[in-house]
Design an enzyme around this catalytic site. Structure first.
Site, PDB file in Angstrom:
ATOM      1  N   HIS A  31       6.551  -4.533   0.923  1.00  0.00           N
ATOM      2  CA  HIS A  31       6.658  -3.602  -0.207  1.00  0.00           C
ATOM      3  C   HIS A  31       7.363  -2.338   0.301  1.00  0.00           C
ATOM      4  O   HIS A  31       6.835  -1.657   1.183  1.00  0.00           O
ATOM      5  CB  HIS A  31       5.265  -3.209  -0.704  1.00  0.00           C
ATOM      6  CG  HIS A  31       4.615  -4.216  -1.590  1.00  0.00           C
ATOM      7  ND1 HIS A  31       4.190  -5.449  -1.151  1.00  0.00           N
ATOM      8  CD2 HIS A  31       4.290  -4.158  -2.913  1.00  0.00           C
ATOM      9  CE1 HIS A  31       3.636  -6.113  -2.155  1.00  0.00           C
ATOM     10  NE2 HIS A  31       3.679  -5.362  -3.238  1.00  0.00           N
ATOM     11  N   GLU A  90       9.519   1.101  -3.528  1.00  0.00           N
ATOM     12  CA  GLU A  90       8.968   1.015  -4.880  1.00  0.00           C
ATOM     13  C   GLU A  90       8.772   2.441  -5.400  1.00  0.00           C
ATOM     14  O   GLU A  90       9.508   2.900  -6.269  1.00  0.00           O
ATOM     15  CB  GLU A  90       7.642   0.263  -4.882  1.00  0.00           C
ATOM     16  CG  GLU A  90       7.004   0.149  -6.256  1.00  0.00           C
ATOM     17  CD  GLU A  90       5.628  -0.511  -6.240  1.00  0.00           C
ATOM     18  OE1 GLU A  90       5.109  -0.768  -7.337  1.00  0.00           O
ATOM     19  OE2 GLU A  90       5.088  -0.758  -5.151  1.00  0.00           O
ATOM     20  N   ASP A  93       3.657  -8.719 -11.831  1.00  0.00           N
ATOM     21  CA  ASP A  93       2.888  -8.043 -10.784  1.00  0.00           C
ATOM     22  C   ASP A  93       1.504  -7.690 -11.328  1.00  0.00           C
ATOM     23  O   ASP A  93       1.400  -7.164 -12.437  1.00  0.00           O
ATOM     24  CB  ASP A  93       3.646  -6.767 -10.392  1.00  0.00           C
ATOM     25  CG  ASP A  93       3.190  -6.161  -9.092  1.00  0.00           C
ATOM     26  OD1 ASP A  93       2.376  -6.794  -8.396  1.00  0.00           O
ATOM     27  OD2 ASP A  93       3.647  -5.056  -8.767  1.00  0.00           O
ATOM     28  N   GLY A 144       0.803  -1.219   0.000  1.00  0.00           N
ATOM     29  CA  GLY A 144       0.000   0.000   0.000  1.00  0.00           C
ATOM     30  C   GLY A 144       0.835   1.269   0.000  1.00  0.00           C
ATOM     31  O   GLY A 144       2.004   1.264  -0.408  1.00  0.00           O
TER      32      GLY A 144
END
Length: 333
Positions: A187, A190, A269, A158
């Site tokens: 995550h 990114e 992805d 998120g």
């Protein structure tokens, strides 16, 4: 008048598969926010539907088998597919009877059926969502309940601008994961800065980093993670479409990862939204990053070594890869 799905009466705004793909997917760069908005178009037709959840999991395994994948770890948020015992109920659904626990069980059924029919090993990773820290402790409890009953790890996904200091539920969940031996990925880096990667490693004790491209912006951190052989789960096509990196693939951080012999893998992805298969990412690596057959062998061995399977199953996977590549497997993993 636009057609509706028979079961949920979702307005589709189109009367063809091609038209629907134009709405739910894209192939030109968009912001991360724009990407996330795509979920609003189709998730209401899946969430809360037991048969749909099982079918999506099953068809995912079928798709990966057709791509020649031997082992896959798929990640998802159980809460985003539920319509009961979840606050708030996502996607504007009415309250139903599918809980996050039910979702994990349903996904497991779909994955196991796919494994049996398509001769592929499939495992799952359960996602916490940065904007919903109140879900995270339940996510880790689901990881514990279904540990190695396809579930092998926990993830945090998120909006990277939401840090764990402001949302302690994530840190508490990851502390419980460490205590119980649940594998951990996050995550980070990114679209967010290297500081998010640092938090993932130091605070959440991540064993792998999802994407991690902006780690290279902090040379000290990057060197430390290289020395620790931290695994980076990279997705070239995704990084282009979310605007995570320079759109010029010849300047992509993956090239530096390869040159520095970093521990990284090539992955695909969000295949629906990005209209992608693993072949898409591989072709980008060949055409724009100069990847050779030897490079592909190495990233796949990296992936197998860093996967979240139990050690005996990991060794079986490595033996399968080394045999396919006509290489010798050393006594140590």
């Amino acid at each position: 008048m636009f057609p509706h799905t028979r079961r949920f009466y979702v307005v589709l705004r189109t009367d063809s598969v091609e038209g629907l793909l134009q709405i739910v997917s894209y192939d030109e760069p968009l912001s991360l926010t724009g990407f996330l908005a795509k979920f609003n178009h189709y998730m209401p037709a899946i969430a809360g539907d037991r048969e749909a959840i099982k079918r999506v999991a099953y068809e995912f395994v079928e798709m990966k088998a057709k791509e020649g994948v031997a082992y896959v770890e798929v990640r998802y948020s159980p809460h985003f597919l539920a319509n009961s015992k979840v606050d708030p109920i996502p996607w504007g659904q009415e309250e139903g009877d599918v809980t996050p626990d039910d979702v994990v069980d349903l996904v497991n059924q779909g994955l196991r059926r796919g494994e049996k029919e398509f001769d592929i090993k499939a495992r799952s990773i359960l996602c916490c969502m940065r904007h919903m820290p109140n879900w995270s402790l339940e996510v880790v409890e689901l990881c514990k309940k279904y540990h190695n009953d396809t579930v092998v790890a926990i993830d945090l996904a998120g909006d990277e601008s939401l840090n764990c200091e402001a949302a302690p539920g994530h840190q508490m969940a990851y502390e419980e994961a460490v205590r119980c031996g649940i594998h951990r990925t996050v995550h980070a880096g990114e679209v967010g800065p290297a500081s998010v990667v640092k938090e993932a490693v130091e605070v959440l004790k991540a064993e792998r980093i999802g994407h991690g491209y902006h780690t290279i912006d902090d040379p000290i951190l990057y060197r430390e993670l290289l020395n620790r052989k931290m695994h980076f789960e990279t997705c070239p096509w995704s990084s282009y479409l979310t605007g995570a990196c320079d759109p010029d693939f010849t300047k992509h951080p993956i090239i530096q990862f390869r040159n520095d012999k970093a521990n990284f893998s090539l992955n695909t992805d969000d295949p629906l939204i990005f209209r992608s298969t693993l072949d898409v990412d591989y072709k980008i690596a060949v055409k724009h990053m100069g990847f050779t057959e030897e490079d592909f062998l190495q990233v796949n061995i990296n992936a197998a070594r860093s996967c979240f399977l139990p050690e005996n199953e990991k060794r079986e996977l490595l033996e399968k890869l080394y045999k396919a590549y006509d290489m010798e497997l050393s006594t140590g993993l």
